[in-house]
Design a protein around this motif. Structure first.
Motif, PDB file in Angstrom:
ATOM      1  N   ALA A   2      15.245  30.057   7.700  1.00 53.90           N
ATOM      2  CA  ALA A   2      14.426  28.944   8.385  1.00 53.90           C
ATOM      3  C   ALA A   2      14.299  29.324   9.824  1.00 53.90           C
ATOM      4  O   ALA A   2      13.168  28.955  10.154  1.00 53.90           O
ATOM      5  N   ASP A   3      15.010  30.300  10.435  1.00 55.00           N
ATOM      6  CA  ASP A   3      14.936  30.986  11.633  1.00 55.00           C
ATOM      7  C   ASP A   3      13.436  31.742  11.676  1.00 55.00           C
ATOM      8  O   ASP A   3      12.752  31.741  12.545  1.00 55.00           O
ATOM      9  N   MET A   4      13.291  32.558  10.685  1.00 56.04           N
ATOM     10  CA  MET A   4      12.309  33.236  10.452  1.00 56.04           C
ATOM     11  C   MET A   4      10.937  32.591  10.532  1.00 56.04           C
ATOM     12  O   MET A   4       9.911  32.876  11.033  1.00 56.04           O
ATOM     13  N   SER A   5      11.041  31.482   9.600  1.00 60.92           N
ATOM     14  CA  SER A   5       9.777  30.640   9.400  1.00 60.92           C
ATOM     15  C   SER A   5       9.374  29.837  10.973  1.00 60.92           C
ATOM     16  O   SER A   5       8.303  29.736  11.353  1.00 60.92           O
ATOM     17  N   ALA A   6      10.715  29.648  11.697  1.00 59.75           N
ATOM     18  CA  ALA A   6      10.403  28.772  13.015  1.00 59.75           C
ATOM     19  C   ALA A   6       9.818  29.875  13.930  1.00 59.75           C
ATOM     20  O   ALA A   6       8.720  29.307  14.560  1.00 59.75           O
ATOM     21  N   VAL A   7      10.048  31.113  13.899  1.00 55.68           N
ATOM     22  CA  VAL A   7       9.590  32.219  14.683  1.00 55.68           C
ATOM     23  C   VAL A   7       7.915  32.116  14.441  1.00 55.68           C
ATOM     24  O   VAL A   7       6.872  32.004  15.168  1.00 55.68           O
ATOM     25  N   PHE A   8       7.819  32.452  13.153  1.00 54.87           N
ATOM     26  CA  PHE A   8       6.267  32.331  12.602  1.00 54.87           C
ATOM     27  C   PHE A   8       5.426  31.171  12.988  1.00 54.87           C
ATOM     28  O   PHE A   8       4.396  31.601  13.462  1.00 54.87           O
TER      29      PHE A   8
END
Length: 274
Positions: A88-94
């Motif tokens: 979820a964090d990775m998707s948020a940054v992207f």
């Protein structure tokens, strides 16, 4: 004809995307190929990759990557939600960072993302009674990334910590889901008081660069805190505060400020005079 249940359950879109991007990056930059293969392509699952990557980042002369990896693998087995939160964090940054053009970039290169993932392991160790190990991870994160998060602090999912340098988050702080914060943010106390003494940040909140939020107060859901502000009292949901000390200067202007990453206070956002 439908696919077998086993194949459906094994579907991991983020992991598949990471592998595809890793292959492309390794091919386009051969100098980094060994690093990319070692971090991503040599592993069979997202969880395996995550434990290896964070362990290698935090390893030192005193504690080897191999030892840390064993610790993190045990943590992931006990709480697989950590890997889900990482996705979820990775998707948020992207989704939110205009400088991020691939899922693999925060994993390999963004210290804010890596600091949060390390903290997730530290928090699980802290709550499991392994406080010395948790504090070791906190110390290493501070040394490597210039981010200081107490292991007891609680984070939700979908966190984007942009640039991250100088972020300080205290022991009893709580950060909700879908929060974005920029460099220099401080979720701190106001002195030597003990007990519950740090801010509680709601869901969908946007915290501007160098915002200082001090004391056991609440930042309501979908609020915005302007860059350089000093917040000393509760912030209502969907409101924008700015200044020293911070005051309400308008409404948030959008449903999820953390996703829009819009720091501008427009005329229509300002409070209407009665």
């Amino acid at each position: 004809m439908s696919r077998p249940i086993e194949q459906v359950e094994s579907c991991d879109p983020i992991w598949q995307r990471l592998q595809e991007e890793a292959r492309e990056m390794a091919a386009s930059e051969p100098v980094l190929a060994s690093y990319i293969y070692g971090t991503v392509l040599n592993h069979d699952s997202f969880d395996e990759m995550l434990s290896f990557h964070v362990a290698r980042k935090l390893s030192s002369e005193e504690v080897s990557a191999m030892v840390l990896r064993e610790v993190f693998e045990d943590v992931l087995k006990a709480n697989p939600d950590i890997a889900a939160a990482c996705r979820a964090d990775m998707s948020a940054v992207f989704d939110r960072d205009p400088a991020c053009h691939a899922y693999i970039q925060p994993l390999l290169f963004f210290k804010g993302f890596n600091a949060i993932q390390a903290h997730r392991f530290a928090h699980e160790l802290w709550t499991g009674g392994r406080k010395a190990m948790a504090l070791f991870i906190q110390s290493r994160v501070s040394e490597l990334f210039a981010v200081d998060i107490h292991p007891a602090a609680r984070f939700g999912r979908g966190i984007m910590m942009d640039h991250a340098t100088g972020v300080v988050i205290g022991e009893t702080a709580v950060v909700g889901d879908d929060v974005s914060m920029l460099h220099g943010v401080n979720l701190g106390g106001t002195g030597k008081e003990s007990g519950d003494r740090h801010p509680k940040v709601g869901n969908g909140v946007l915290l501007g660069a160098d915002a200082k939020i001090l004391g056991n107060l609440t930042i309501g859901d979908c609020a915005r805190v302007g860059a350089g502000s000093v917040v000393l009292q509760d912030v209502p949901a969907n409101c924008t505060v700015a200044g020293i000390p911070a005051k309400v200067v308008g409404c948030a202007g959008c449903e999820r400020p953390s996703r829009a990453m819009d720091h501008v206070i427009r005329e229509e956002d300002k409070p209407k005079e009665k």
